[in-house]
Scaffold this motif. Sequence first.
Motif, PDB file in Angstrom:
ATOM      1  N   SER A 158     -72.918  12.479 -63.147  1.00 46.25           N
ATOM      2  CA  SER A 158     -72.884  13.854 -62.646  1.00 46.25           C
ATOM      3  C   SER A 158     -72.665  13.861 -61.146  1.00 46.25           C
ATOM      4  O   SER A 158     -72.867  12.851 -60.459  1.00 46.25           O
ATOM      5  N   SER A 159     -72.259  15.007 -60.626  1.00 45.31           N
ATOM      6  CA  SER A 159     -71.995  15.102 -59.187  1.00 45.31           C
ATOM      7  C   SER A 159     -73.259  14.866 -58.373  1.00 45.31           C
ATOM      8  O   SER A 159     -73.217  14.272 -57.293  1.00 45.31           O
TER       9      SER A 159
ATOM     10  N   THR B 178     -73.280  24.485 -60.043  1.00 40.55           N
ATOM     11  CA  THR B 178     -72.797  24.139 -58.709  1.00 40.55           C
ATOM     12  C   THR B 178     -72.503  22.641 -58.619  1.00 40.55           C
ATOM     13  O   THR B 178     -73.310  21.815 -59.033  1.00 40.55           O
ATOM     14  N   VAL B 179     -71.329  22.310 -58.090  1.00 46.06           N
ATOM     15  CA  VAL B 179     -70.998  20.908 -57.844  1.00 46.06           C
ATOM     16  C   VAL B 179     -71.760  20.448 -56.605  1.00 46.06           C
ATOM     17  O   VAL B 179     -71.785  21.152 -55.580  1.00 46.06           O
ATOM     18  N   ALA B 180     -72.394  19.296 -56.684  1.00 45.63           N
ATOM     19  CA  ALA B 180     -73.212  18.807 -55.580  1.00 45.63           C
ATOM     20  C   ALA B 180     -72.385  18.604 -54.320  1.00 45.63           C
ATOM     21  O   ALA B 180     -71.230  18.180 -54.378  1.00 45.63           O
ATOM     22  N   THR B 181     -73.003  18.925 -53.196  1.00 46.60           N
ATOM     23  CA  THR B 181     -72.380  18.678 -51.895  1.00 46.60           C
ATOM     24  C   THR B 181     -73.360  17.953 -51.000  1.00 46.60           C
ATOM     25  O   THR B 181     -74.581  18.107 -51.120  1.00 46.60           O
TER      26      THR B 181
ATOM     27  N   ALA C 182     -67.935  17.531 -50.628  1.00 42.03           N
ATOM     28  CA  ALA C 182     -68.140  17.835 -52.041  1.00 42.03           C
ATOM     29  C   ALA C 182     -68.141  16.546 -52.855  1.00 42.03           C
ATOM     30  O   ALA C 182     -67.299  15.674 -52.663  1.00 42.03           O
ATOM     31  N   SER C 183     -69.107  16.436 -53.780  1.00 41.58           N
ATOM     32  CA  SER C 183     -69.141  15.314 -54.700  1.00 41.58           C
ATOM     33  C   SER C 183     -68.172  15.594 -55.853  1.00 41.58           C
ATOM     34  O   SER C 183     -67.354  16.508 -55.774  1.00 41.58           O
ATOM     35  N   TYR C 184     -68.243  14.838 -56.911  1.00 36.83           N
ATOM     36  CA  TYR C 184     -67.354  15.045 -58.048  1.00 36.83           C
ATOM     37  C   TYR C 184     -68.078  14.651 -59.327  1.00 36.83           C
ATOM     38  O   TYR C 184     -69.049  13.883 -59.304  1.00 36.83           O
TER      39      TYR C 184
ATOM     40  N   ALA D  83     -62.123   8.905 -52.111  1.00 36.44           N
ATOM     41  CA  ALA D  83     -62.147  10.018 -51.163  1.00 36.44           C
ATOM     42  C   ALA D  83     -63.581  10.384 -50.789  1.00 36.44           C
ATOM     43  O   ALA D  83     -63.888  10.619 -49.602  1.00 36.44           O
ATOM     44  N   PHE D  84     -64.478  10.433 -51.787  1.00 38.17           N
ATOM     45  CA  PHE D  84     -65.867  10.794 -51.520  1.00 38.17           C
ATOM     46  C   PHE D  84     -66.549   9.726 -50.670  1.00 38.17           C
ATOM     47  O   PHE D  84     -67.212  10.036 -49.666  1.00 38.17           O
TER      48      PHE D  84
END
Length: 598
Positions: A401-402, A426-429, A438-440, A456-457
């Motif tokens: 999960s993000s 909500t996508v984790a940041t 932003a996570s993914y 990228a992350f």
Amino acid sequence: MAMNTTDVAAVRSRPMTAEEKKVILASSAGTIFEWYDFYLYGSLAAIIGAQFFTAFPEATRNVFALLAFAAGFIVRPFGALVFGAMGDLIGRKYTFLATILIMGASTFLVGLLPGYQSWGVAAPIILIVLRMAQGLALGGEYGGAAVYVAEHAPANQRGYFTAFIQTTATLGLLLSLIVILMVQGYVNGNYPDQPILDAAGLATSNPDGTPAMMKAFNAWGWRIPFLGSIFLLLISLYIRLQMNESPAFKKMKEEGSQSKAPLREAFGQWKNAKIALIALLGLTAGQAVVWYSGQFYALFFIQNVIKVDSFTANVLVAWSLILGTGGFLFFGALSDKIGRKPIILAGCLIAAITYFPVFELLTKTANPMLHAAHQTPVTVTVDPEDCSFQFNPTGTSKFTSSCDIAKASLSRLSVNSTTVEAAAGTVATVKIGDTEIASYDATKVTGDEAAAAKKAFDTAVNDALKGAGYPMVAADNTTVAKAEGFFDIFTGQKLTIVAILTYLIILVTMVYGPIAAMLVELFPTRIRYSGLSLPYHIGNGWFGGLLPATAFAISAQAGNIYAGLWYAIVVALMTVVIGAIFVPGGTHKKDIFSDANN
């Protein structure tokens, strides 16, 4: 003709003869070697993890490697039952011989065991089986050593002489560290680096395309201390064969007062089982977490959390052990005068009060750049339902999960962060200073897209942390402690670190120095080996042995490198309360040769 209780007590009150001292020192020496065997794995857990757990995600290797270390502790209470019963039925001496044989053979086989690339999943399974064999052996070792020495010692010096047995664990760890340092220095100085292989046995590359390499010691040199233990096994066997049976056991055997079923008598009768329960919760649980926090978790924290290289960390911990080990004898002797209980509980209480500031001071001293970077606010905004507890002992769980990806990344980099709850979906940041990333969700991307998202992350997080002052590359961190040799400690920074670690060792000696005599005095002779072994090894095997893995997982989940200390603090405080209420005082004045007085 057998001596009566009064005669035996009088004999035990006289000074020890030279032969008795020789027997006790010989017993202690053999136990040092057994602890050396057991602790080799703990000292090399991260290196061994890379050899045997390469099929598992990198983020979980440290936890899994530490769990394999803890496997030796999980089975220790079972060893206490098996060998404790043997010790009460057939004697202390022959039980010693069995435990040292199992321990020595298991350690030697770890050195021979092929890695994951050669034997696949069988390699880590066999490794953990060997660790369990070591745990079984150690489960029978300590109780016998404590009982054996106490039953030889003068009545008014039981704390002092059993403290020699208490030094064996620390001296075994010290011996393992010194051997590792010597072998590591020689191997790395005389043999070239080796390529790092993936799970399929293929050479890997760095991001810039150059071959990924590891030091020769990490590749194969770590096996030498394990293989060399065969010589310690031979020495230990010789020592054990020279030992005589304890006078208390011989007296009991002559009188025919042995227990026919020591386990049933020790734990099946409430009057004895109650003592074992009080000993566990009111003494050994707190003693165990203080002991492992001050020795093993401190070493793990320096290496893996505050990023001091393994050689330097081992040197600093080794010096603290050298300086602090005398505390075992001091507090053992002091307990002969003022009692065991107040010293043990005081050590637990002081540890609980001081752990947070002490470990923060350790970070500030050993890695000032990392400590300063912690002042930069880092927040992780997440949907709470998107987060898992990232403890993966089997290596089979996947955290995709993000939220999990974000927290795992920060944990690996020893970042302190604050979690902010967000709306469902909500996508984790991650927000580092003024930079938000932003996570993914790894379940929603595959193949090249997943690799690109990860790169990228990771790149964005690393760049933001570097901009915030985090030491992302060891070469750029000129503030971290670094020792070039064993005697390279004479700078303000390194001497301060040694002083902090020595303080932690002094707390260890407070709780551990008097514990053997205390436990011996709680149980009657006929079930003494069985009675004290089980609570000791549940306390030290489960509460203590699982501490490094548990603390690491708690810190990762909480987003704070110090959060794992709560485990030790809560257990230590529990022991202070239960011990103060239920543990009897004045046991140091007891006649341990009279079962009627126990």
